[in-house]
Design a protein around this motif. Structure first.
Motif, PDB file in Angstrom:
ATOM      1  N   LYS A 304     -30.069  -5.164 -45.493  1.00 26.21           N
ATOM      2  CA  LYS A 304     -31.264  -5.805 -46.042  1.00 26.21           C
ATOM      3  C   LYS A 304     -30.915  -6.879 -47.071  1.00 26.21           C
ATOM      4  N   GLY A 305     -29.949  -7.705 -46.677  1.00 27.96           N
ATOM      5  CA  GLY A 305     -29.580  -8.834 -47.513  1.00 27.96           C
ATOM      6  C   GLY A 305     -28.511  -8.556 -48.546  1.00 27.96           C
ATOM      7  N   LYS A 306     -28.133  -7.305 -48.730  1.00 30.44           N
ATOM      8  CA  LYS A 306     -27.098  -6.981 -49.710  1.00 30.44           C
ATOM      9  C   LYS A 306     -25.709  -7.237 -49.116  1.00 30.44           C
ATOM     10  N   ASP A 307     -24.708  -7.329 -49.994  1.00 31.41           N
ATOM     11  CA  ASP A 307     -23.334  -7.563 -49.540  1.00 31.41           C
ATOM     12  C   ASP A 307     -22.648  -6.271 -49.092  1.00 31.41           C
ATOM     13  N   ASP A 308     -23.113  -5.138 -49.612  1.00 31.45           N
ATOM     14  CA  ASP A 308     -22.511  -3.852 -49.289  1.00 31.45           C
ATOM     15  C   ASP A 308     -23.444  -3.077 -48.349  1.00 31.45           C
ATOM     16  N   VAL A 309     -22.853  -2.260 -47.479  1.00 32.66           N
ATOM     17  CA  VAL A 309     -23.671  -1.559 -46.511  1.00 32.66           C
ATOM     18  C   VAL A 309     -23.094  -0.170 -46.241  1.00 32.66           C
ATOM     19  N   LYS A 310     -23.986   0.780 -45.985  1.00 27.24           N
ATOM     20  CA  LYS A 310     -23.608   2.118 -45.542  1.00 27.24           C
ATOM     21  C   LYS A 310     -24.273   2.361 -44.193  1.00 27.24           C
ATOM     22  N   VAL A 311     -23.480   2.702 -43.185  1.00 28.28           N
ATOM     23  CA  VAL A 311     -24.004   2.869 -41.835  1.00 28.28           C
ATOM     24  C   VAL A 311     -23.437   4.135 -41.211  1.00 28.28           C
ATOM     25  N   THR A 312     -24.015   4.522 -40.080  1.00 27.77           N
ATOM     26  CA  THR A 312     -23.520   5.655 -39.309  1.00 27.77           C
ATOM     27  C   THR A 312     -22.907   5.141 -38.011  1.00 27.77           C
ATOM     28  N   ILE A 313     -21.670   5.502 -37.777  1.00 33.07           N
ATOM     29  CA  ILE A 313     -20.965   5.124 -36.554  1.00 33.07           C
ATOM     30  C   ILE A 313     -20.827   6.373 -35.685  1.00 33.07           C
ATOM     31  N   ARG A 314     -21.233   6.239 -34.430  1.00 34.69           N
ATOM     32  CA  ARG A 314     -21.147   7.363 -33.501  1.00 34.69           C
ATOM     33  C   ARG A 314     -20.081   7.086 -32.446  1.00 34.69           C
ATOM     34  N   VAL A 315     -19.368   8.138 -32.089  1.00 39.97           N
ATOM     35  CA  VAL A 315     -18.370   8.055 -31.028  1.00 39.97           C
ATOM     36  C   VAL A 315     -18.702   9.132 -30.011  1.00 39.97           C
ATOM     37  N   ASP A 316     -18.997   8.730 -28.787  1.00 39.70           N
ATOM     38  CA  ASP A 316     -19.366   9.655 -27.716  1.00 39.70           C
ATOM     39  C   ASP A 316     -18.431   9.435 -26.536  1.00 39.70           C
ATOM     40  N   HIS A 317     -17.591  10.435 -26.287  1.00 38.59           N
ATOM     41  CA  HIS A 317     -16.629  10.342 -25.179  1.00 38.59           C
ATOM     42  C   HIS A 317     -15.791   9.065 -25.298  1.00 38.59           C
ATOM     43  N   GLY A 318     -15.410   8.750 -26.530  1.00 39.51           N
ATOM     44  CA  GLY A 318     -14.570   7.585 -26.789  1.00 39.51           C
ATOM     45  C   GLY A 318     -15.324   6.287 -26.972  1.00 39.51           C
ATOM     46  N   ARG A 319     -16.635   6.259 -26.676  1.00 36.33           N
ATOM     47  CA  ARG A 319     -17.422   5.038 -26.798  1.00 36.33           C
ATOM     48  C   ARG A 319     -17.981   4.929 -28.220  1.00 36.33           C
ATOM     49  N   ILE A 320     -17.661   3.823 -28.899  1.00 34.40           N
ATOM     50  CA  ILE A 320     -18.075   3.608 -30.282  1.00 34.40           C
ATOM     51  C   ILE A 320     -19.355   2.792 -30.295  1.00 34.40           C
ATOM     52  N   SER A 321     -20.330   3.237 -31.106  1.00 34.15           N
ATOM     53  CA  SER A 321     -21.588   2.494 -31.199  1.00 34.15           C
ATOM     54  C   SER A 321     -22.095   2.497 -32.630  1.00 34.15           C
ATOM     55  N   LEU A 322     -22.820   1.433 -32.959  1.00 32.94           N
ATOM     56  CA  LEU A 322     -23.457   1.280 -34.260  1.00 32.94           C
ATOM     57  C   LEU A 322     -24.913   0.918 -34.015  1.00 32.94           C
ATOM     58  N   SER A 323     -25.831   1.814 -34.380  1.00 29.97           N
ATOM     59  CA  SER A 323     -27.261   1.590 -34.144  1.00 29.97           C
ATOM     60  C   SER A 323     -27.529   1.206 -32.696  1.00 29.97           C
ATOM     61  N   MET A 324     -26.943   1.956 -31.778  1.00 26.42           N
ATOM     62  CA  MET A 324     -27.115   1.767 -30.334  1.00 26.42           C
ATOM     63  C   MET A 324     -26.401   0.528 -29.802  1.00 26.42           C
ATOM     64  N   ILE A 325     -25.693  -0.194 -30.662  1.00 29.73           N
ATOM     65  CA  ILE A 325     -24.929  -1.366 -30.225  1.00 29.73           C
ATOM     66  C   ILE A 325     -23.496  -0.940 -29.940  1.00 29.73           C
ATOM     67  N   PRO A 326     -23.004  -1.093 -28.711  1.00 29.60           N
ATOM     68  CA  PRO A 326     -21.631  -0.701 -28.400  1.00 29.60           C
ATOM     69  C   PRO A 326     -20.614  -1.601 -29.118  1.00 29.60           C
ATOM     70  N   LEU A 327     -19.586  -0.958 -29.692  1.00 26.96           N
ATOM     71  CA  LEU A 327     -18.549  -1.707 -30.411  1.00 26.96           C
ATOM     72  C   LEU A 327     -17.212  -1.681 -29.700  1.00 26.96           C
ATOM     73  N   GLY A 328     -17.007  -0.738 -28.807  1.00 26.64           N
ATOM     74  CA  GLY A 328     -15.720  -0.641 -28.139  1.00 26.64           C
ATOM     75  C   GLY A 328     -15.491   0.764 -27.643  1.00 26.64           C
ATOM     76  N   ARG A 329     -14.269   1.036 -27.206  1.00 24.84           N
ATOM     77  CA  ARG A 329     -13.951   2.348 -26.643  1.00 24.84           C
ATOM     78  C   ARG A 329     -12.540   2.758 -27.074  1.00 24.84           C
ATOM     79  N   ILE A 330     -12.396   4.027 -27.424  1.00 29.09           N
ATOM     80  CA  ILE A 330     -11.103   4.590 -27.798  1.00 29.09           C
ATOM     81  C   ILE A 330     -10.542   5.307 -26.577  1.00 29.09           C
ATOM     82  N   PRO A 331      -9.325   4.981 -26.142  1.00 26.50           N
ATOM     83  CA  PRO A 331      -8.749   5.658 -24.977  1.00 26.50           C
ATOM     84  C   PRO A 331      -8.467   7.127 -25.272  1.00 26.50           C
ATOM     85  N   PRO A 332      -8.370   7.961 -24.258  1.00 30.84           N
ATOM     86  CA  PRO A 332      -8.098   9.392 -24.490  1.00 30.84           C
ATOM     87  C   PRO A 332      -6.716   9.616 -25.093  1.00 30.84           C
ATOM     88  N   LEU A 333      -6.614  10.647 -25.888  1.00 30.43           N
ATOM     89  CA  LEU A 333      -5.357  10.994 -26.544  1.00 30.43           C
ATOM     90  C   LEU A 333      -4.494  11.834 -25.627  1.00 30.43           C
TER      91      LEU A 333
END
Length: 333
Positions: A304-333
């Motif tokens: 909301k216009g501030k320089d600092d932010v706190k968010v929740t990042i979800r990882v589902d089966h290696g798929r990374i998302s932020l507020s339903m926006i996909p960010l990438g994928r982590i390969p299996p270990l």
């Protein structure tokens, strides 16, 4: 009439008896120390001659010597190394290990630079350092804690799984493992960490980073058991990154790794100075500049216009998302 010499004579006898007692204790202590030292020397020679008793195919300890009298007891090797039955080999300079007489279950070891490790797949690690020190504490059922500290570390990684050879350096590095009930707690720290390719291309500018985490039901690692990453769970208490110009980010949250090796979790993340992070990451990853700009705009909206932010990042089966926006994928270990 009272004998005037009786009191001094009595005091003199007490002093002489005290002196004799002290001398006797010192003599018995010294004899005990050298007896234990001879046993350690015999055991060390036997282990070097028959490394299979330690699960090794080779154990190197040139010019072994037991020392530390009077308050420590330990051993030194002019050159050290080992080879496992699986083909993993490691070598280094002089090694010293010692325990305090009054705390024999806690040991400290120092290893001199340089060192090298060769894996069965041909991967190699070559390193130099100013100081490399390890400490361990043990109980009746194995190790309870293990720590490793190094300064002025320079490492060359030639890994079979990576297409590029890497040079990694750090002003200071620390690793700590601790058994707490059935769980394994770990902490890592790297100050002024840099990563570059063998050609000198900077892949990661200088940063400082730390990690504190717990892995559930993995305490057997401290007793020599394998680390089971798949079908495991745990908590990242804190994962921090800080750059030399003051940029800061932190992440924490619970996670699990499924049977296929994919990461799942929900993490709270804090990022300071979004615009500065956008600029720095765009410099490091120029090919991803558009994606970085898109994520930066999303973060600015959430802040909301501030320089600092706190968010929740979800990882589902290696798929990374932020507020339903996909960010990438982590390969299996």
């Amino acid at each position: 009439m009272q004998d005037k010499t009786s009191a001094p004579s009595s005091a003199s006898r007490k002093i002489r008896r005290l002196g004799v007692a002290v001398a006797l204790v010192v003599a018995l202590y010294s004899a005990g120390w050298f007896f234990v030292a001879s046993k350690i020397e015999t055991e060390l020679d036997a282990r070097i001659a028959n490394p299979a008793t330690l699960g090794l195919s080779e154990l190197i300890c040139d010019a072994p010597e037991v020392d530390g009298f009077p308050f420590l007891i330990g051993a030194t090797c002019a050159r050290s190394g080992l080879t496992t039955k699986d083909g993993l080999s490691a070598s280094a300079g002089a090694a010293r290990i010692a325990a305090r007489i009054y705390a024999p279950t806690s040991t400290i070891a120092e290893i001199d630079s340089p060192g090298a490790v060769t894996a069965p797949d041909g991967s190699t690690v070559e390193a130099t350092w100013k100081l490399l020190r390890a400490g361990a504490s043990a109980g009746l059922d194995g190790l309870t804690s293990l720590s490793l500290t190094g300064t002025d570390i320079k490492t060359g990684l030639r890994l079979a799984l990576l297409p590029v050879d890497l040079d990694v350096g750090a002003e200071e590095g620390q690793a700590h493992l601790r058994r707490v009930d059935r769980n394994l707690e770990l902490a890592f720290l790297a100050r002024k960490l840099t990563i570059s390719s063998e050609t000198g291309e900077v892949l990661l500018p200088e940063i400082s980073t730390s990690l504190e985490a717990r892995i559930d039901d993995q305490a057997e690692v401290m007793s020599g058991g394998p680390l089971r990453l798949r079908a495991s769970s745990g908590t990242i208490t804190s994962f921090k990154i800080e750059t030399t110009d003051g940029l800061f980010g932190e992440l924490s949250g619970d996670f699990d790794i499924d049977e296929e090796g994919y990461l799942n979790g929900k993490f709270g993340a804090k990022l300071d100075d979004i615009d500065a992070w956008k600029k720095r990451l765009s410099e490091i990853f120029p090919d991803a500049r558009d994606s970085i700009s898109a994520v930066s705009a999303l973060l600015k909206g959430l802040a909301k216009g501030k320089d600092d932010v706190k968010v929740t990042i979800r990882v589902d089966h290696g798929r990374i998302s932020l507020s339903m926006i996909p960010l990438g994928r982590i390969p299996p270990l």
